[in-house]
Design an enzyme around this catalytic site. Structure first.
Site, PDB file in Angstrom:
ATOM      1  N   GLY A 164       0.819  -1.199   0.000  1.00 21.64           N
ATOM      2  CA  GLY A 164       0.000   0.000   0.000  1.00 21.64           C
ATOM      3  C   GLY A 164       0.857   1.255   0.000  1.00 21.64           C
ATOM      4  CG  LEU A 165       2.176   3.254   3.033  1.00 20.97           C
ATOM      5  CD1 LEU A 165       3.546   3.223   3.691  1.00 20.97           C
ATOM      6  CD2 LEU A 165       1.324   4.334   3.671  1.00 20.97           C
ATOM      7  CB  CYS A 166       1.071   3.435  -3.892  1.00 25.42           C
ATOM      8  SG  CYS A 166       0.186   1.890  -3.781  1.00 25.42           S
ATOM      9  N   GLY A 167      -1.240   5.975  -2.479  1.00 28.24           N
ATOM     10  CA  GLY A 167      -2.383   6.793  -2.846  1.00 28.24           C
ATOM     11  C   GLY A 167      -3.560   5.949  -3.284  1.00 28.24           C
ATOM     12  CG  PHE A 221      -1.443   1.932  -7.670  1.00 26.96           C
ATOM     13  CD1 PHE A 221      -0.903   2.341  -8.874  1.00 26.96           C
ATOM     14  CD2 PHE A 221      -1.461   0.582  -7.370  1.00 26.96           C
ATOM     15  CE1 PHE A 221      -0.384   1.423  -9.760  1.00 26.96           C
ATOM     16  CE2 PHE A 221      -0.945  -0.345  -8.260  1.00 26.96           C
ATOM     17  CZ  PHE A 221      -0.399   0.078  -9.458  1.00 26.96           C
TER      18      PHE A 221
END
Lengths: 288, 140
Positions: A86-89, A91
């Site tokens: 995760g931690l990709c907006g 996406f």
């Protein structure tokens, strides 16, 4: 009113967090560059293959191949390419939304899912969806062509195997537009459509065939599907790093703003306590 | 008639070669193909393991290629290979390992019909070609 001590602690926490988001952004930037280079490096092969296929298909006439076979419109397989992390907006969210929309629009059909990437699997596992196959950690260390080819072969197998009722295979992935923007693409993988063969070549000089055209064609088609899958994965990885870089950049900026406002409050609190002490001292001296 | 041919060798992962050459020899599935400028348009499968040789003037270069296709148009030769390695790219330790493994597989295939002997043979052939190529490159 939080005490001076509390405020100081909070500023320190946010500052540490900002350090992490900043370095994550830097790492993503480096990975993005590599992923982009790989997309570019894979392009010549895909282009040449399409051209050769186009010319061959014009020659092969009404050639039949299992991968080209058009069937009914009842049974779908949907391959969803998400990230493992995760931690990709937005996406993964955008991909999952697109997949859900696909399922809604085709609710009258039987749709099975294949998930590539942990995020998609985790989401759909908890829902009433048939996941027939899952792949995890395929894209984490950059995409290996062998690995992509294996996934492609297994998808083809689902379509062509004896007694298979699968009518179409789709793939959903994020296409890399730029660092700041990705676009969710829904593409039909099987049966191979006419778009694979590009513009119809003018009937000029024919090739000299070392092997019969039909045989060459039969060897090229599966490779075409492998290339398609490989390319989708490459695009997805580049998009993921782009999205993460943007998300981490925003997070670092927000952390900066938070630090500023907390520091301001902290200074005010300190000023207030100093003022109070002075008043106490002064009023003590006057009364004395 | 063009003087040179444009040779490009690509794999799904990268572009290995892209240059002008005088002449090129390609390991086609049904025999060696010698290509000179102005060659008829041609398309062929490649051998599972083979050596592609190209000549420019006095210079000559070799690439180990396996499986795929070659398309020859007027003045362009495009090789689509599953794998293509220049002598300097070859990882000797890895190749030796593959060679040993392939030899073991072939040995086992004598008794075990489940083993894909064609694949093992191709692996072995590829390893031998890689070794020769690497050896030649080292001697310069």
């Amino acid at each position: 009113m939080p005490s001076l001590q509390d405020l100081r602690r909070r500023v320190r926490t946010v500052r540490n967090m900002q350090k992490i988001t900043r370095s994550y952004k830097m790492v993503s930037a480096a990975k993005l560059r590599r992923a982009q280079e790989r997309v570019v490096a894979a392009r010549p092969y895909a282009n040449t293959m399409m051209r050769v296929l186009g010319r061959l298909s014009a020659r092969a006439g009404d050639y039949r191949h299992p991968l080209l076979e058009r069937r009914g419109d009842e049974h779908y397989v949907l391959a969803l390419v998400t990230a493992d992390r995760g931690l990709c907006g937005a996406f993964n969210t955008n991909l999952i939304k697109a997949a859900q929309q696909f399922l809604r629009e085709n609710s009258d059909k039987k749709t099975e899912m294949v998930t590539i990437g942990r995020k998609g699997r985790d989401f759909f596992r908890r829902r009433k969806v048939d996941i027939v196959q899952e792949y995890i950690n395929v894209t984490a260390q950059g995409v290996d062509h062998q690995e992509a080819a294996r996934i492609a072969r297994e998808l083809m197998e689902m379509f062509t195997s004896e007694g298979s009722t699968v009518d179409r295979v789709f793939v959903i992935y994020n296409e890399f537009k730029s660092v700041l923007s990705q676009r969710v693409v829904v593409k039909q993988l099987l049966p191979i459509g006419a778009e694979a063969f590009g513009e119809a070549e003018e009937a000029g000089m024919d090739y000299l065939y070392e092997q019969p055209p039909a045989e060459l064609f039969a060897r090229l088609l599966p490779r075409y599907v492998e290339t398609q899958v490989f390319y989708s994965l490459l695009e997805s990885v580049a998009s993921e790093h782009g999205a993460r870089m943007t998300a981490m950049d925003a997070a670092s900026k927000n952390a900066g703003e938070l630090i500023d406002s907390l520091t301001l409050t902290m200074n005010r609190a300190r000023q207030a306590s100093i003022t109070r002490e002075i008043i106490e001292v002064v009023s003590g001296a006057q009364s004395g | 008639m063009p003087e040179k041919i444009h040779l490009s060798v690509v794999t799904p992962e990268r572009k290995v070669l892209d240059m002008e050459v005088d002449r090129v020899e390609i390991p086609g599935l049904d025999g060696e193909l010698g290509i000179l400028p102005g060659h008829t348009e041609l398309i062929s499968q490649l051998k599972p393991a083979g050596l592609l040789t190209y000549h420019t003037g006095e210079d000559k270069g070799e690439i180990s290629i396996s499986d795929g296709f070659v398309e020859v148009s007027r003045d362009r030769v495009e090789v689509l290979a599953d794998r293509a390695e220049r002598p300097e790219d070859i990882d000797l330790a890895r190749v030796l390992e593959i060679k040993e493994q392939a030899e073991r597989q072939i040995q086992k295939a004598m008794t075990d019909p489940d083993i894909d002997i064609a694949r093992a043979t191709a692996d072995l052939e590829r390893a031998v070609i890689d070794l020769q190529l690497a050896e030649k490159a080292r001697r310069g």
